[in-house]
Design a protein around this motif. Structure first.
Motif, PDB file in Angstrom:
ATOM      1  N   GLU A  85      -9.368  41.614 -23.216  1.00 17.95           N
ATOM      2  CA  GLU A  85      -8.129  41.066 -22.324  1.00 17.95           C
ATOM      3  C   GLU A  85      -8.561  41.092 -20.871  1.00 17.95           C
ATOM      4  O   GLU A  85      -7.980  40.226 -20.292  1.00 17.95           O
ATOM      5  CB  GLU A  85      -7.098  42.231 -22.676  1.00 17.95           C
ATOM      6  N   ALA A 160       2.705  33.533 -20.319  1.00 16.64           N
ATOM      7  CA  ALA A 160       2.457  34.166 -21.742  1.00 16.64           C
ATOM      8  C   ALA A 160       2.046  35.681 -21.710  1.00 16.64           C
ATOM      9  O   ALA A 160       2.551  36.487 -22.301  1.00 16.64           O
ATOM     10  CB  ALA A 160       1.640  33.389 -22.805  1.00 16.64           C
ATOM     11  N   ALA A 161       1.049  35.771 -20.908  1.00 15.41           N
ATOM     12  CA  ALA A 161       0.567  37.137 -20.371  1.00 15.41           C
ATOM     13  C   ALA A 161       1.452  37.920 -19.843  1.00 15.41           C
ATOM     14  O   ALA A 161       1.791  39.276 -20.169  1.00 15.41           O
ATOM     15  CB  ALA A 161      -0.900  37.056 -19.682  1.00 15.41           C
ATOM     16  N   VAL A 163       4.872  37.841 -19.971  1.00 22.33           N
ATOM     17  CA  VAL A 163       5.717  37.966 -21.158  1.00 22.33           C
ATOM     18  C   VAL A 163       5.277  39.137 -21.945  1.00 22.33           C
ATOM     19  O   VAL A 163       6.004  40.264 -22.293  1.00 22.33           O
ATOM     20  CB  VAL A 163       6.239  36.730 -21.675  1.00 22.33           C
ATOM     21  N   PHE A 164       4.181  38.898 -22.528  1.00 23.26           N
ATOM     22  CA  PHE A 164       3.300  39.792 -23.313  1.00 23.26           C
ATOM     23  C   PHE A 164       3.243  41.457 -22.754  1.00 23.26           C
ATOM     24  O   PHE A 164       3.625  42.232 -23.553  1.00 23.26           O
ATOM     25  CB  PHE A 164       2.014  39.446 -23.790  1.00 23.26           C
ATOM     26  N   HIS A 165       2.818  41.341 -21.573  1.00 26.01           N
ATOM     27  CA  HIS A 165       2.920  42.758 -21.001  1.00 26.01           C
ATOM     28  C   HIS A 165       4.435  43.442 -20.474  1.00 26.01           C
ATOM     29  O   HIS A 165       4.434  44.523 -20.668  1.00 26.01           O
ATOM     30  CB  HIS A 165       1.836  42.582 -19.584  1.00 26.01           C
ATOM     31  N   HIS A 166       5.054  42.471 -20.139  1.00 19.83           N
ATOM     32  CA  HIS A 166       6.487  42.953 -19.583  1.00 19.83           C
ATOM     33  C   HIS A 166       7.365  43.350 -20.977  1.00 19.83           C
ATOM     34  O   HIS A 166       8.116  44.274 -20.907  1.00 19.83           O
ATOM     35  CB  HIS A 166       6.976  41.858 -18.656  1.00 19.83           C
ATOM     36  N   VAL A 167       7.346  42.310 -21.828  1.00 14.79           N
ATOM     37  CA  VAL A 167       8.139  42.522 -22.823  1.00 14.79           C
ATOM     38  C   VAL A 167       7.843  43.146 -23.880  1.00 14.79           C
ATOM     39  O   VAL A 167       8.412  44.005 -24.560  1.00 14.79           O
ATOM     40  CB  VAL A 167       8.840  41.044 -23.172  1.00 14.79           C
ATOM     41  N   ILE A 168       6.473  42.944 -24.461  1.00 12.89           N
ATOM     42  CA  ILE A 168       6.116  43.627 -25.540  1.00 12.89           C
ATOM     43  C   ILE A 168       5.534  45.036 -25.350  1.00 12.89           C
ATOM     44  O   ILE A 168       5.806  46.207 -25.821  1.00 12.89           O
ATOM     45  CB  ILE A 168       4.962  42.624 -26.498  1.00 12.89           C
ATOM     46  N   ARG A 169       4.565  44.907 -24.404  1.00  9.66           N
ATOM     47  CA  ARG A 169       3.886  46.304 -24.076  1.00  9.66           C
ATOM     48  C   ARG A 169       4.630  46.958 -22.989  1.00  9.66           C
ATOM     49  O   ARG A 169       4.286  48.282 -22.983  1.00  9.66           O
ATOM     50  CB  ARG A 169       2.501  45.857 -23.375  1.00  9.66           C
ATOM     51  N   ARG A 170       5.381  46.498 -22.348  1.00 16.22           N
ATOM     52  CA  ARG A 170       6.199  47.261 -21.442  1.00 16.22           C
ATOM     53  C   ARG A 170       5.458  48.127 -20.293  1.00 16.22           C
ATOM     54  O   ARG A 170       5.782  49.200 -20.299  1.00 16.22           O
ATOM     55  CB  ARG A 170       7.361  48.055 -22.151  1.00 16.22           C
ATOM     56  N   THR A 173       2.238  45.858 -15.453  1.00 16.11           N
ATOM     57  CA  THR A 173       1.433  44.839 -14.833  1.00 16.11           C
ATOM     58  C   THR A 173       2.479  43.773 -14.090  1.00 16.11           C
ATOM     59  O   THR A 173       1.913  43.226 -12.881  1.00 16.11           O
ATOM     60  CB  THR A 173       0.989  43.975 -16.112  1.00 16.11           C
TER      61      THR A 173
END
Length: 178
Positions: A85, A160-161, A163-170, A173
């Motif tokens: 990553e 996309a990264a 969104v991944f960090h903010h929405v999925i991983r929370r 970042t």
């Protein structure tokens, strides 16, 4: 505690880098579609579109040079992430930096090679390092066009990264650059 609350001040980019990031992002989001529209506007306004597109692109170039200098002097906050990553993030960011230099340089040189000097926002004419050079104009234009599409793809990966960090991983970042 959410990502923003858990972040320490040293885990954010320097203020100069955050401002330059968002300023360049806004300029690219203005310049890119403007360049795409040039082929579809009426002839009587086409030169105005070119003037604005080229002037904004030239501004992106100089802001990117400032950003690179600021990045080299202030560094980046440390981030904990899996090696793959981290490598992907470094690759996308590095390529964005490269193409945000290549695209405006190739556009500026292509314009000059086609025989049209850049008159920056109508204020002054920017010195041309190559002048009219029809033999390389097509190649420079192709580099400029391909660079634009590559930036769009890199931008999509970047978003996309985010969104991944903010929405999925929370995780925090996104707050590093806000």
């Amino acid at each position: 505690m959410n990502g923003a609350q858990s972040m320490l001040a040293g885990e954010r980019y320097a203020g100069t880098l955050r401002i330059l990031h968002w300023l360049i992002a806004v300029l690219v989001l203005m310049t890119w579609p403007l360049g795409q529209m040039i082929g579809f506007v009426k002839e009587d306004v086409k030169l105005d579109f070119y003037l604005i597109h080229e002037s904004l692109g030239f501004l992106v170039l100089w802001l990117m040079l400032v950003r690179i200098g600021a990045r080299l002097t202030s560094g980046a906050p440390l981030v904990e992430a899996p090696p793959l990553e981290k490598a992907a993030a470094h690759a996308v960011h590095g390529l964005l930096y490269v193409f945000l230099i290549v695209m405006p340089v190739s556009g500026f040189l292509a314009t000059n090679a086609h025989g049209f000097p850049l008159k920056w926002f109508g204020l002054f004419t920017v010195w041309s390092p190559i002048g009219k050079s029809p033999d390389i104009a097509f190649t420079l234009s192709a580099i400029h066009t391909w660079s634009a599409w590559i930036i769009l793809a890199l931008f999509a990966l970047h978003i996309a990264a985010v969104v991944f960090h903010h929405v999925i991983r929370r995780d925090g970042t996104l707050y590093r650059i806000l």
